[in-house]
Design a protein around this motif. Structure first.
Motif, mmCIF file in Angstrom:
data_model
loop_
_atom_site.group_PDB
_atom_site.id
_atom_site.type_symbol
_atom_site.label_atom_id
_atom_site.label_comp_id
_atom_site.label_asym_id
_atom_site.label_seq_id
_atom_site.Cartn_x
_atom_site.Cartn_y
_atom_site.Cartn_z
ATOM 1 N N HIS A 153 5.128 10.860 1.404
ATOM 2 C CA HIS A 153 5.127 11.403 2.762
ATOM 3 C C HIS A 153 6.573 11.540 3.198
ATOM 4 O O HIS A 153 7.259 10.534 3.380
ATOM 5 C CB HIS A 153 4.397 10.461 3.724
ATOM 6 N N TYR A 183 -5.424 3.528 6.471
ATOM 7 C CA TYR A 183 -5.822 2.495 5.519
ATOM 8 C C TYR A 183 -6.363 1.258 6.221
ATOM 9 O O TYR A 183 -7.262 0.591 5.723
ATOM 10 C CB TYR A 183 -4.644 2.127 4.600
ATOM 11 N N PHE A 192 2.551 -2.455 4.572
ATOM 12 C CA PHE A 192 2.925 -1.080 4.900
ATOM 13 C C PHE A 192 4.359 -1.080 5.393
ATOM 14 O O PHE A 192 4.777 -2.026 6.059
ATOM 15 C CB PHE A 192 2.020 -0.544 6.015
ATOM 16 N N GLN A 249 1.154 9.943 -3.460
ATOM 17 C CA GLN A 249 1.807 11.044 -2.756
ATOM 18 C C GLN A 249 2.995 10.527 -1.958
ATOM 19 O O GLN A 249 2.978 9.389 -1.475
ATOM 20 C CB GLN A 249 0.829 11.675 -1.751
ATOM 21 N N VAL A 288 0.852 -1.189 0.000
ATOM 22 C CA VAL A 288 0.000 0.000 0.000
ATOM 23 C C VAL A 288 0.889 1.241 0.000
ATOM 24 O O VAL A 288 0.618 2.216 -0.666
ATOM 25 C CB VAL A 288 -0.927 0.015 1.237
ATOM 26 N N ASN A 289 1.965 1.161 0.775
ATOM 27 C CA ASN A 289 2.958 2.224 0.650
ATOM 28 C C ASN A 289 4.317 1.598 0.393
ATOM 29 O O ASN A 289 4.493 0.381 0.546
ATOM 30 C CB ASN A 289 2.934 3.173 1.852
ATOM 31 N N LEU A 327 -0.396 6.620 8.540
ATOM 32 C CA LEU A 327 -0.833 6.205 7.209
ATOM 33 C C LEU A 327 -1.372 4.769 7.274
ATOM 34 O O LEU A 327 -2.412 4.441 6.697
ATOM 35 C CB LEU A 327 0.378 6.265 6.265
ATOM 36 N N ASP A 386 2.719 6.753 -0.886
ATOM 37 C CA ASP A 386 1.368 6.216 -0.773
ATOM 38 C C ASP A 386 0.884 5.915 -2.195
ATOM 39 O O ASP A 386 0.628 6.829 -2.984
ATOM 40 C CB ASP A 386 0.499 7.299 -0.087
ATOM 41 N N ARG A 387 0.782 4.653 -2.523
ATOM 42 C CA ARG A 387 0.473 4.286 -3.913
ATOM 43 C C ARG A 387 -0.950 4.631 -4.303
ATOM 44 O O ARG A 387 -1.246 4.858 -5.467
ATOM 45 C CB ARG A 387 0.713 2.785 -4.126
ATOM 46 N N HIS A 388 -1.833 4.632 -3.333
ATOM 47 C CA HIS A 388 -3.225 4.920 -3.636
ATOM 48 C C HIS A 388 -3.390 6.389 -3.998
ATOM 49 O O HIS A 388 -3.953 6.741 -5.030
ATOM 50 C CB HIS A 388 -4.087 4.543 -2.438
ATOM 51 N N LYS A 389 -2.853 7.242 -3.164
ATOM 52 C CA LYS A 389 -3.005 8.683 -3.400
ATOM 53 C C LYS A 389 -1.894 9.242 -4.277
ATOM 54 O O LYS A 389 -1.916 10.426 -4.620
ATOM 55 C CB LYS A 389 -3.020 9.409 -2.062
ATOM 56 N N GLY A 407 5.166 6.478 9.072
ATOM 57 C CA GLY A 407 4.227 5.565 8.409
ATOM 58 C C GLY A 407 3.167 4.948 9.298
ATOM 59 O O GLY A 407 2.373 4.142 8.835
#
Ligand code: GDP
Length: 535
Positions: A194, A274, A258, A192, A172-173, A270, A187-190, A267
């Motif tokens: 961090h 999720y 994660f 972005q 996920v990240n 985050l 963050d693969r979903h958004k 992390g």
């Protein structure tokens, strides 16, 4: 049913998440727990969990043995709120206090968080606990910890999880750098990045700067090599890796992964966000009347753990109950399925960081502690309304065995009574030799501490001093089909046959290899590492 109660239950379930952390000692469970609580606003200064523990040790005479050893024997439930969700973290005893209770706690958990040290990868205790989660098919979330220190390659760690646990992974990240060059996570979903700043000792929430991957500043912020490595890694993950499939996650077949550093707080938040989105809410439980949804209006739950002697002055026992359906209310009258009696649930307790606090209501997914004047056994169901009984909690394969002797014949009665009661409570499994002349019980445990607890309690509560002789076995297997199946096989070697407390045959082996050898020689023999409880 009143629509009011119905909507109250629906809402309670919607907002509840319950999980346990599975890990090997030193992976960072205590640290991660502290940080989660920090985000949850339950404590304001990380370190409070430990400090509280130290304080308690200093001020209470709670269990002499616990003090002597300086360890925690109880597993408690930590409850905290985050983004309006009620999160229940079931604490699984680790370290030297690893015991069958650790497994049983997983029977009450809806989700598991598998915490892995990035430098070490999968370790033995994690694998064992994973097996129990797999058996139950619960979702497993992976947190790979200690990225602030040099560790193994992230892709290699994912590969290990896939190959050795047979779990598909979905990152996920994704970490950017590692050790001194750890710059944060993507963050693969958004889409972005961090960027994290280390705060002093990680005692406060880390400052978290969010930057879009397309932001031109990003190349300056990251070292060039890290930037290109991230791009490469992401291409690889997007190209060959599977998509996140929540259905597979909920079936325990795919694990969202994660990366972070609990200590420096990279992390963690985050992950928590999720986790709340992806985790299973309290769900249906299988019972004697079929699947029962959590919103079933009658109250029901099962006992997954018994705790004795939390306060030696009162000699009390606490039964930990997982609420499965309906609404629990203080002083309610419930039916006890096994003994067929009605009991009043007075003095309910919620356990927060080992301190007891009385509660008035609880909902599915919650855990309550009830004073137990000897009426509860592991796996017992309590309910209101129509009779129902949950499946019970199986016996898990013990790995340590010892013969227990009472050298003082005048204490024989107390010895028998103590052993029987401790077995009923689930403190240890008891087996017996098939040779009638050998009457000493064989204690079978998952952790060394269980032996010590049994000897300690026999002496303190029953006045019997005992002698323990370790036996050279490490594997126990129940025989499917019982004695009849075993007789058909004829003579077998490199194993000792004993019987469990239900009189069922159990084979003890010195090691896994001997067990595999026997199975190789007798493919018709079906052995099982767990046995159902018929309490
Ligand atoms: P537990 O045995 O799993 O409860 O582990 P602890 O939380 O007690 O941590 C074990 C050790 O690892 C402690 O010295 C922690 O400070 C350290 N530790 C935990 N998380 C991290 C981390 O993210 N990075 C580093 N460098 N050390 C950590």
């Amino acid at each position: 049913m009143s629509t009011e109660l119905q909507s109250e239950l629906v809402q309670a379930v919607e907002l509840r998440r319950n999980f346990a952390i599975i890990s090997h000692p030193d992976a960072g469970k205590t640290t991660l727990t502290e940080k989660l609580l920090l985000y949850g606003g339950a404590i304001h200064e990380a370190g409070a969990v430990k400090a509280r523990r130290a304080q308690r040790k200093a001020t209470s005479d709670w269990m002499a043995m616990e003090q002597q050893r300086g360890i925690s024997i109880t597993s408690t439930v930590l409850q905290f709120e985050y983004r309006h969700c009620q999160i229940n973290l079931l604490d699984t005893p680790g370290h030297q206090d690893f015991s069958e209770d650790t497994y049983r706690t997983l029977a009450a958990a809806d989700n598991a968080v598998m915490l892995i040290d990035a430098a070490k990868g999968l370790e033995p205790q994690t694998r064992k606990l994973f097996e129990v989660c797999k058996l139950r098919g619960i979702p497993i979330f992976t947190f790979i910890n200690k990225l602030d220190r040099p560790g193994r390659e992230p892709l290699e760690l994912l590969d290990e999880i896939e190959q050795e646990l047979g779990l598909q992974t979905y990152a996920v990240n994704w970490p950017i750098g590692m050790g001194d060059r750890f710059k944060g996570v993507f963050d693969r979903h958004k889409q972005q990045i961090h960027l994290f700043e280390r705060s002093a000792h990680g005692s406060r929430e880390a400052r978290d700067t969010i930057v879009e991957l397309t932001d031109p500043r990003i190349e300056d912020q990251l070292e060039q090599s890290l930037y290109y490595q991230l791009k490469n890694d992401l291409e690889l993950l997007d190209g060959v890796g599977p998509e996140l499939d929540l259905q597979l996650v909920h079936e325990g077949k795919m694990t969202p992964v994660f990366f972070g550093s609990a200590m420096t707080n990279f992390g963690v938040e985050l992950f928590l966000k999720y986790f709340l989105d992806y985790a299973l809410k309290p769900g249906s439980h299988y019972s004697s009347v079929g699947e029962v949804p959590p919103t079933y209006p009658e109250f029901s739950g099962f006992v997954f753990k018994l705790q004795a002697n939390m306060d030696p002055k009162h000699r009390d026992r606490v039964a930990f109950i997982r609420v499965c359906t309906g609404k629990f209310e203080k002083d309610m009258m419930v039916n006890h399925a096994r003994i067929g009696k009605i009991i009043r649930l007075s003095r309910p307790q919620k356990l927060f960081a080992q301190e007891r606090e009385s509660i008035d209501v609880a909902y599915p997914g919650d855990v309550i502690g009830l004073n137990n004047p000897g009426v509860f056994a592991i796996g017992d169901t309590i309910y209101t309304g129509q009779k129902l009984e949950y499946e019970g909690i199986p016996y898990f394969s013990p790995e340590l065995f010892a013969s227990l002797r009472n050298p003082n014949p005048s204490k024989s009665k107390q010895f028998q009574k103590g052993v029987a009661e401790l077995r009923e409570e689930g403190a240890v499994q008891i087996m017996y030799s098939t040779d009638e002349a050998k009457r000493d019980p064989i204690l079978a445990a998952v952790g060394q501490l269980q032996f010590e607890v049994v000897q300690f309690r026999l002496q303190n509560e029953y006045g019997v001093e005992t002698i323990l002789d370790l036996l050279p076995y490490s594997v126990a297997r129940w025989v499917e089909g019982g004695w009849e199946a075993l007789e058909k096989v004829g003579r077998i070697f490199n194993t000792t046959t004993v019987k469990d407390s239900m009189g069922r045959p159990v084979l003890l082996f010195r090691n896994e290899w001997n067990c595999q050898q026997l199975l190789g020689d007798h493919p018709e023999l079906k052995l099982s590492a767990i046995a159902p409880v018929f309490s």
